[in-house]
Write an enzyme that holds these catalytic residues in place. Structure first.
Site, mmCIF file in Angstrom:
data_model
loop_
_atom_site.group_PDB
_atom_site.id
_atom_site.type_symbol
_atom_site.label_atom_id
_atom_site.label_comp_id
_atom_site.label_asym_id
_atom_site.label_seq_id
_atom_site.Cartn_x
_atom_site.Cartn_y
_atom_site.Cartn_z
ATOM 1 N N ASP A 111 28.266 -7.589 -13.710
ATOM 2 C CA ASP A 111 29.373 -7.986 -14.575
ATOM 3 C C ASP A 111 29.238 -7.314 -15.945
ATOM 4 O OD1 ASP A 111 31.383 -9.339 -15.975
ATOM 5 O OD2 ASP A 111 30.920 -11.253 -15.032
ATOM 6 N N HIS A 126 31.527 -8.029 -18.607
ATOM 7 C CA HIS A 126 32.375 -8.755 -19.563
ATOM 8 C C HIS A 126 31.539 -9.214 -20.758
ATOM 9 C CE1 HIS A 126 34.799 -9.033 -15.877
ATOM 10 N NE2 HIS A 126 35.819 -8.988 -16.722
#
Length: 148
Positions: free
Chosen positions: A13, A15
């Protein structure tokens, strides 16, 4: 004493916005934050917690694959003889319709607290203070009256 927390985004990920906001809020609340950034491995979380004598590990995941990324995470923590409070939050499952089921899944995996992507940082900070038994400094307690 300042409590140290490890913060990062696990797995593949990338983000970063959520952990940036959370880092600022945690620091403003008086925590010492070690931010691992994005695409952090389980090993990096465990090593950072050990190296920094951390009281808590906060895992973020927004791309929906947290279950796969966190499998075996608490075994790694146990194998390292760490005693830390663990939180996870974000969009933890693809197509997440029933967050209570998602919460149950991650609690069964060993996380002490599980938050959805809509959780206000202050809610997580208050939970962390309660879980770590963080009390305001004596200077902030002065002037408060206590009823008996």
């Amino acid at each position: 004493m300042t409590e140290t927390v490890i913060l990062g985004v696990i797995g593949s990920d990338a983000h970063v916005v959520g952990i940036t906001i959370l880092e600022q809020a945690l620091e403003a609340a008086g925590f010492d934050v070690v931010n691992l950034g994005v695409q952090s491995s389980q090993e990096e979380f465990v090593e950072a917690a050990s190296a920094n004598d951390a009281e808590a590990v906060l895992v973020s995941s927004l791309y929906g694959h947290a279950k796969q990324d966190c499998e075996g995470f608490h075994q790694r923590i146990a194998d390292s003889d760490l005693e830390v409070t663990t939180y996870i939050g974000g969009n933890l499952a693809v197509g997440q319709d029933d967050f209570e089921q998602t919460r149950k899944t991650f609690r069964e995996m060993g996380f002490d607290r599980v938050f959805d992507s809509e959780t206000d940082p202050e809610e997580a900070i208050e939970a962390l203070k309660a879980d770590l038994d963080v009390r305001p400094p004596e200077s902030e307690r002065e002037g408060r009256t206590v009823s008996v």
